[in-house]
Write a protein that holds these residues in place. Structure first.
Motif, short mmCIF file in Angstrom:
data_model
loop_
_atom_site.label_atom_id
_atom_site.label_comp_id
_atom_site.label_asym_id
_atom_site.label_seq_id
_atom_site.Cartn_x
_atom_site.Cartn_y
_atom_site.Cartn_z
N PHE A 27 -10.65 12.42 -0.29
CA PHE A 27 -9.42 12.28 0.49
C PHE A 27 -9.28 10.88 1.09
O PHE A 27 -8.29 10.22 0.89
CB PHE A 27 -9.37 13.34 1.59
CG PHE A 27 -9.23 14.73 1.07
CD1 PHE A 27 -8.18 15.07 0.25
CD2 PHE A 27 -10.16 15.70 1.39
CE1 PHE A 27 -8.05 16.36 -0.24
CE2 PHE A 27 -10.04 16.99 0.91
CZ PHE A 27 -8.99 17.33 0.08
N ARG A 28 -10.28 10.44 1.87
CA ARG A 28 -10.29 9.08 2.45
C ARG A 28 -9.04 8.77 3.28
O ARG A 28 -8.46 7.70 3.15
CB ARG A 28 -10.41 8.02 1.38
CG ARG A 28 -11.66 8.08 0.55
CD ARG A 28 -11.92 6.75 -0.14
NE ARG A 28 -10.90 6.35 -1.09
CZ ARG A 28 -10.90 6.73 -2.37
NH1 ARG A 28 -11.82 7.53 -2.83
NH2 ARG A 28 -9.94 6.31 -3.18
N PHE A 29 -8.59 9.70 4.09
CA PHE A 29 -7.44 9.40 4.95
C PHE A 29 -7.94 8.61 6.16
O PHE A 29 -8.26 9.17 7.19
CB PHE A 29 -6.73 10.69 5.36
CG PHE A 29 -5.90 11.26 4.26
CD1 PHE A 29 -4.65 10.75 3.99
CD2 PHE A 29 -6.39 12.28 3.47
CE1 PHE A 29 -3.89 11.27 2.95
CE2 PHE A 29 -5.63 12.80 2.43
CZ PHE A 29 -4.37 12.29 2.18
N ARG A 30 -8.01 7.30 6.00
CA ARG A 30 -8.65 6.47 7.01
C ARG A 30 -7.66 5.97 8.05
O ARG A 30 -8.05 5.47 9.09
CB ARG A 30 -9.34 5.26 6.35
CG ARG A 30 -10.38 5.63 5.33
CD ARG A 30 -11.53 6.41 5.94
NE ARG A 30 -12.10 5.77 7.10
CZ ARG A 30 -12.98 4.76 7.05
NH1 ARG A 30 -13.40 4.32 5.90
NH2 ARG A 30 -13.44 4.23 8.16
N ILE A 31 -6.38 6.04 7.75
CA ILE A 31 -5.41 5.46 8.69
C ILE A 31 -4.53 6.55 9.28
O ILE A 31 -3.91 7.33 8.55
CB ILE A 31 -4.58 4.37 7.98
CG1 ILE A 31 -5.48 3.14 7.81
CG2 ILE A 31 -3.34 4.02 8.79
CD1 ILE A 31 -4.84 1.98 7.15
N TRP B 181 -2.63 8.17 6.13
CA TRP B 181 -2.49 7.36 4.93
C TRP B 181 -3.86 7.22 4.27
O TRP B 181 -4.87 7.05 4.95
CB TRP B 181 -1.94 5.98 5.27
CG TRP B 181 -1.79 5.11 4.06
CD1 TRP B 181 -0.69 5.01 3.28
CD2 TRP B 181 -2.78 4.25 3.49
NE1 TRP B 181 -0.92 4.13 2.25
CE2 TRP B 181 -2.19 3.65 2.36
CE3 TRP B 181 -4.09 3.91 3.82
CZ2 TRP B 181 -2.87 2.75 1.56
CZ3 TRP B 181 -4.77 3.03 3.01
CH2 TRP B 181 -4.16 2.44 1.89
N SER B 182 -3.86 7.28 2.95
CA SER B 182 -5.10 7.11 2.21
C SER B 182 -4.85 6.27 0.98
O SER B 182 -3.74 6.28 0.43
CB SER B 182 -5.63 8.48 1.80
OG SER B 182 -6.48 8.36 0.68
N THR C 179 0.81 -1.21 0.00
CA THR C 179 0.00 0.00 0.00
C THR C 179 0.85 1.26 0.00
O THR C 179 0.39 2.31 -0.43
CB THR C 179 -0.93 0.03 1.22
OG1 THR C 179 -0.13 -0.13 2.39
CG2 THR C 179 -1.95 -1.05 1.14
N HIS C 180 2.04 1.17 0.54
CA HIS C 180 2.96 2.31 0.43
C HIS C 180 4.34 1.73 0.16
O HIS C 180 5.18 1.67 1.04
CB HIS C 180 2.97 3.15 1.71
CG HIS C 180 3.66 4.46 1.51
ND1 HIS C 180 2.99 5.62 1.31
CD2 HIS C 180 4.97 4.76 1.45
CE1 HIS C 180 3.86 6.60 1.14
NE2 HIS C 180 5.07 6.10 1.22
N PRO C 181 4.58 1.28 -1.09
CA PRO C 181 5.76 0.45 -1.36
C PRO C 181 7.06 1.18 -1.04
O PRO C 181 7.19 2.38 -1.27
CB PRO C 181 5.65 0.16 -2.86
CG PRO C 181 4.27 0.50 -3.23
CD PRO C 181 3.80 1.54 -2.29
N TYR C 182 8.00 0.44 -0.49
CA TYR C 182 9.32 0.98 -0.20
C TYR C 182 10.34 -0.08 -0.59
O TYR C 182 9.97 -1.21 -0.93
CB TYR C 182 9.46 1.34 1.29
CG TYR C 182 9.14 0.21 2.22
CD1 TYR C 182 7.84 -0.05 2.61
CD2 TYR C 182 10.15 -0.62 2.70
CE1 TYR C 182 7.54 -1.09 3.44
CE2 TYR C 182 9.86 -1.67 3.53
CZ TYR C 182 8.56 -1.90 3.90
OH TYR C 182 8.26 -2.95 4.72
N SER C 183 11.61 0.32 -0.57
CA SER C 183 12.69 -0.61 -0.89
C SER C 183 12.42 -1.29 -2.24
O SER C 183 11.95 -0.65 -3.16
CB SER C 183 12.85 -1.62 0.25
OG SER C 183 14.07 -2.29 0.12
#
Lengths: 419, 182
Positions: B50-54, B74-75, A286-290
């Motif tokens: 936006f949906r910033f749910r986390i 985070w969205s 969901t938030h790719p890294y490396s």
């Protein structure tokens, strides 16, 4: 020294803290020494929640669990409010392991902070170093060599397997089974020995560096890893069978400590615990890294959200980790393992946030640089801390003995909880 | 960097933003005043664009001149982290509205920020110390709280302290380390 004397005696000379409206809470006046094991605090309640918790209705009593309880996984005290054998409410009391790591890091060099971050997460310490080096690299605008990235992923996934193996053992131990912990220590021991051959340490590796890693893979590591990989899947199957087909274990875990997905998001859950409620949130995707975008793996999810789901999801993750390790070994590029950097790092003033997916959830580091060689502020976000606060939501109505089962299924590490 | 997000934020939040939207690497940063916190965060959390749910993190910061509360969100609608900085809380009496009405899990993070910085989160129903003992009176992560061997009081404030040793009593007192970037 009585508590009155302690409160009235002036602070020592160089430590004068300026007065602050909320600094001195006039309601917190101790009339006797604060005992570690007293469930009821010797002062009137300070908040709405505290007042509610420490007011006992008919048939209720308070019971301390910890700080020296064998299955609190560290020094955690939980005050249980019980009616008979049933837990009505609970209040975790933290701070027994607080070392002030954030403050220490503000007074350390950028390189030194990595060593301070290690013992936070003493079961999978690389996952605490990783976001820190990532955040510092962002501050410095450094590109990490690809080989170093692959080594980071490889060692990280190995440690994830080790951590999940230990989780399995602990979980069974908290429910009264002795064998799984012995089996899982076989796994873990092999992995930490393997990592020790490249890092020189068995627990607190201090291996990732800003701009790369500390040492290259060596022959001993590769041969041990090859050995282990050849039987890892079979071993994992065997470990799985040990518990998954145990009627007592399964019946006890099923339907215990159920969390739904909306509440899990509201409670800021991440990692396997969140995925066990059905949210496919994994920072690697969901938030790719490396180099994770280049690797193939699935994100297992489950929808039940109970203790059994949280246990099973970790077993599924081990399989995915083995897949990643396999790919890393096949695709490991040649090249340098460190970016070229000066020894004294002074990033330009700025802020950076980095987060990685650890075995327990999201480890985040928020670093502020003010242009000197020390971080101006280093905030550590630890998933254990976040998950532990939900125990109070999951427990009410369950039995005292299940407190440990629920807590173990969330897999908190007290080093990370108390910072 | 998600440039679209910058435009959407600027368009939707408008004059509630203090200063421009800043972006660097995979982070987008906005600054708001403490009065706008419930409103802005509810907008970011609830609105479908936006949906910033986390809530990935909640941190207190003492810049040496003001206090800040920093949220990381985070969205799935953007590849960036969104950093919301609540700026300009006075150091003498930092107060900020709580976000526990959106994220119940922020309760302990706010307790921690209270414990370490003395930031009072209005609306948090359990704002007591979490790490330090209840009869403790100071706030350890503030910049005017010195460690015995603290570099902030050394003659070389913040610069190469490793190469100089000093006794705490010889150090000049009361030099608060201030961030050059606020």
């Amino acid at each position: 020294m009585t508590s009155d004397e302690r409160r009235t005696s002036a602070p020592e000379a160089p430590y004068e803290i300026p007065a602050h409206p909320s600094a001195d809470d006039p309601r917190v006046v101790l009339d006797r020494e604060l005992g570690v094991f007293e469930p009821v605090p010797p002062y009137p309640p300070r908040t709405e929640r505290e007042a509610e918790f420490y007011t006992l209705r008919d048939g209720e009593m308070l019971l301390n669990m910890g700080p020296q309880h064998p299955s609190t996984h560290g020094v955690l005290r939980v005050v249980l409010k019980i009616r008979g054998e049933q837990v009505v409410d609970l209040d975790p009391v933290l701070g027994y392991l607080h070392r002030g790591v954030e403050k220490l890091c503000e007074n350390a060099d950028y390189h030194q902070t990595i060593a301070y971050l290690d013992p936070l997460e003493y079961v999978s310490s690389l996952f605490c170093e990783w976001p820190a080096v990532m955040a510092f690299e962002k501050l410095l605008d450094v590109r990490v060599p690809r080989r170093a990235e692959y080594i980071r992923v490889l060692t990280g996934e190995l440690l994830r397997v080790a951590s999940h193996a230990l989780f399995m053992g602990w979980m069974a131990l908290d429910l009264g089974g002795l064998t799984p912990i012995l089996w899982s220590f076989i796994e873990r021991d092999e992995i930490v020995e393997m990592l020790a051959s490249i890092t020189g340490q068995r627990m607190l590796f201090n291996y990732y560096r800003i701009g790369g890693v500390n040492g290259d893979l060596n022959h001993e590591f590769m041969s041990r890893l090859g050995d282990w990989m050849s039987r890892a899947t079979a071993q994992h199957e065997a470990n799985t069978k040990l518990l998954n087909e145990n009627e007592i274990f399964v019946r006890r875990m099923r339907g215990l400590g159920v969390m739904d997905r909306e509440t899990a998001l509201r409670m800021c859950w991440t990692g396997p615990n969140l995925r066990a409620t059905g949210v496919p949130f994994d920072l690697r995707r969901t938030h790719p890294y490396s180099v994770y975008p280049e690797l193939e793996f699935d994100i297992p999810t489950r929808s039940e959200g109970d203790c059994l789901a949280r246990y099973l999801i970790r077993l599924d993750e081990v399989k995915q980790s083995l897949r990643i390790i396999d790919q890393c070994l096949h695709e490991m590029p040649d090249g340098p393992i460190m970016a070229k950097l000066p020894r004294l790092l002074r990033p330009r003033p700025g802020r950076a946030f980095a987060a990685v997916e650890g075995p327990r959830g999201e480890y985040g580091i928020y670093a502020i640089s003010d242009g000197t060689d020390q971080p101006f502020r280093l905030r550590i976000h630890d998933p254990s801390f976040i998950h532990l606060q939900s125990v109070g939501l999951l427990m009410p109505g369950n039995l005292i003995a299940d407190t440990m089962a629920v807590m173990a299924s969330l897999d908190p590490i007290m080093g990370g909880v108390d910072k | 960097m998600d440039h679209q997000l910058r435009e959407r934020l600027a368009a939707r939040l408008g004059d509630r933003l203090l200063g421009p939207v800043r972006q660097r690497h995979d982070e987008t940063e906005i600054r708001i005043g403490p009065g706008d916190v419930p409103d802005v965060l509810r907008t970011l959390h609830d609105e479908p664009e936006f949906r910033f749910r986390i809530l990935a993190d909640l941190a207190g910061v003492d810049t040496g001149t003001v206090m800040q509360v920093v949220y990381h969100l985070w969205s799935d609608a953007t590849p960036d982290w969104l950093r919301v900085i609540v700026d300009g809380l006075p150091r003498e009496d930092p107060r900020c509205p709580s976000v526990t009405f959106l994220w119940k899990g922020a309760e302990w993070m706010e307790r921690e920020a209270y414990d370490m910085f003395g930031i009072v989160f209005e609306g948090n129903r359990d704002l007591r110390r979490i790490y330090m003992p209840p009869d403790y009176t100071s706030f350890p992560l503030r910049k005017d709280f010195y460690l015995p061997d603290d570099a902030a009081r050394s003659p070389a404030v913040g610069i190469r302290h490793l190469e100089r040793t000093h006794a705490p009593q010889e150090a000049p007192g009361g030099v608060v380390r201030r961030a050059k970037v606020v």
